[in-house]
Write an enzyme that holds these catalytic residues in place. Structure first.
Site, PDB file in Angstrom:
ATOM      1  CD  GLU A   1     -48.932   4.073  47.178  1.00  0.00           C
ATOM      2  OE1 GLU A   1     -47.711   4.338  47.281  1.00  0.00           O
ATOM      3  OE2 GLU A   1     -49.485   3.735  46.113  1.00  0.00           O
TER       4      GLU A   1
ATOM      5  CD  GLU B   1     -42.024   1.221  47.260  1.00  0.00           C
ATOM      6  OE1 GLU B   1     -42.309   0.003  47.314  1.00  0.00           O
ATOM      7  OE2 GLU B   1     -42.329   1.949  46.299  1.00  0.00           O
TER       8      GLU B   1
ATOM      9  CG  ASP C   1     -39.596   6.516  44.704  1.00  0.00           C
ATOM     10  OD1 ASP C   1     -39.604   6.850  45.908  1.00  0.00           O
ATOM     11  OD2 ASP C   1     -40.629   6.215  44.073  1.00  0.00           O
TER      12      ASP C   1
HETATM   13  O1  KIV Z   1     -43.500   6.373  42.916  1.00  0.00           O
HETATM   14  C1  KIV Z   1     -44.327   7.200  43.323  1.00  0.00           C
HETATM   15  O2  KIV Z   1     -44.853   8.039  42.581  1.00  0.00           O
HETATM   16  C2  KIV Z   1     -44.675   7.183  44.735  1.00  0.00           C
HETATM   17  C3  KIV Z   1     -45.890   7.944  45.165  1.00  0.00           C
HETATM   18  C4  KIV Z   1     -47.101   7.227  44.751  1.00  0.00           C
HETATM   19  C5  KIV Z   1     -45.880   8.246  46.619  1.00  0.00           C
HETATM   20  O3  KIV Z   1     -44.007   6.544  45.512  1.00  0.00           O
END
Ligand code: KIV
Length: 277
Positions: free
Chosen positions: A193, A125, A95
């Site tokens: 999500e 995101e 991420d």
């Molecule tokens: O940060 C995370 O674990 C996520 C998932 C919920 C898709 O983005």
């Protein structure tokens, strides 16, 4: 210690980004899980997970915070390095945490660090103009990108909580347009999500790239769960409807992963009770 038995006949190279699209074409659902350390990564990898996500959810499930907003690129990079040591065949997705994608240049710096730490793809995101610019900037510089739409936890303050998205007609239409826009900008994967199942199905049908759902019903091209949720661990947060405790079915962590992967692959998970209307 009772080490997991690794299947040495399994491929020793990671799943590639083109293979995500091939999986979709072959009608083979993608099974994705989050992990934050080498030990869990090793078990998940050895038991069939296709993609391991070092998510900024680590702020909530590892660091005990109330949101993902305080998570830093350093935090993600630390966990990416650990997880990478446990993987043989799963694709490692990392991420971009809050505001690491505020400008294309910041996104490139952060993504470069995460790829150099061992990730094979980064996730960001949203689909606002600067997010699309960041996706375009990264994709043009050979950095594979996953988009993430619907309940984007980094938008929790604007949303006023962790709420299902896309229930009203205008919001649903916007999500459909955003899904097209992130693919056009160069994303290779789309996480959806907490959106109603019917909307996620419509987005998936129209999407040129594979979708992976969490609280988005059974019609996505794959599913993702947070490690703690898949094992039924109490994180101190409200347990969302889409969560299922696979440890209860599997009897061990390895068994839980196999139960999860099998249920995703043959479409038994998520069931109606884990999905939103
Ligand atoms: O940060 C995370 O674990 C996520 C998932 C919920 C898709 O983005």
């Amino acid at each position: 210690m009772n080490p997991t038995v690794i299947d040495t006949s399994a491929p020793t190279r990671p799943m590639t980004v083109p293979e995500l699209a091939e999986s979709r074409r072959a009608g083979r659902k993608l099974a994705m899980l989050t992990a934050y350390d080498a030990g869990f990564a090793r078990v998940f990898d050895a038991n069939g997970a296709d993609i391991i996500l070092v998510g900024d959810s680590l702020g909530m499930v590892v660091q005990g915070l109330d949101s993902t907003l305080p998570v830093s690129v350093d935090d993600i990079a630390y966990h990416v390095r650990a997880v990478a040591r446990g993987l043989r065949r799963a694709l490692l997705l990392a991420d971009l945490p809050f505001q690491a994608d505020a400008t294309p240049e910041r996104a490139l710096d952060a993504a470069t660090r995460l790829l150099q730490a061992g990730a094979g793809m980064v996730k960001l995101e949203g689909a606002g103009p600067h997010k699309l610019a960041a996706i375009r900037f990264l994709a043009a510089r050979e950095i594979p990108v996953s988009a993430h739409l619907g309940l984007t936890p980094q938008s929790v303050l604007r949303f006023g909580g962790f709420k299902v998205q896309g229930r009203e007609a205008a919001a649903a239409k916007q999500l459909l347009a955003d899904a097209q826009a992130v693919a056009e900008a160069g994303a290779s994967l789309l996480v959806l999500e907490c959106v109603p199942s019917a909307l996620a199905a419509e987005i998936t049908r129209a999407s040129p790239i594979p979708t992976v759902g969490i609280g988005a019903g059974p019609h996505c091209d794959g599913q993702v769960l947070v490690l703690h949720d898949m094992l039924g661990l109490d994180t101190g947060h409200r347990r969302p409807k889409f969560v299922k405790d696979f440890l209860a079915d599997g009897g061990s962590v390895a068994g839980a992963v196999r139960a999860y992967v099998d249920a995703v692959r043959d479409g038994r998970f998520p069931a109606a009770e884990h999905s939103y209307a």
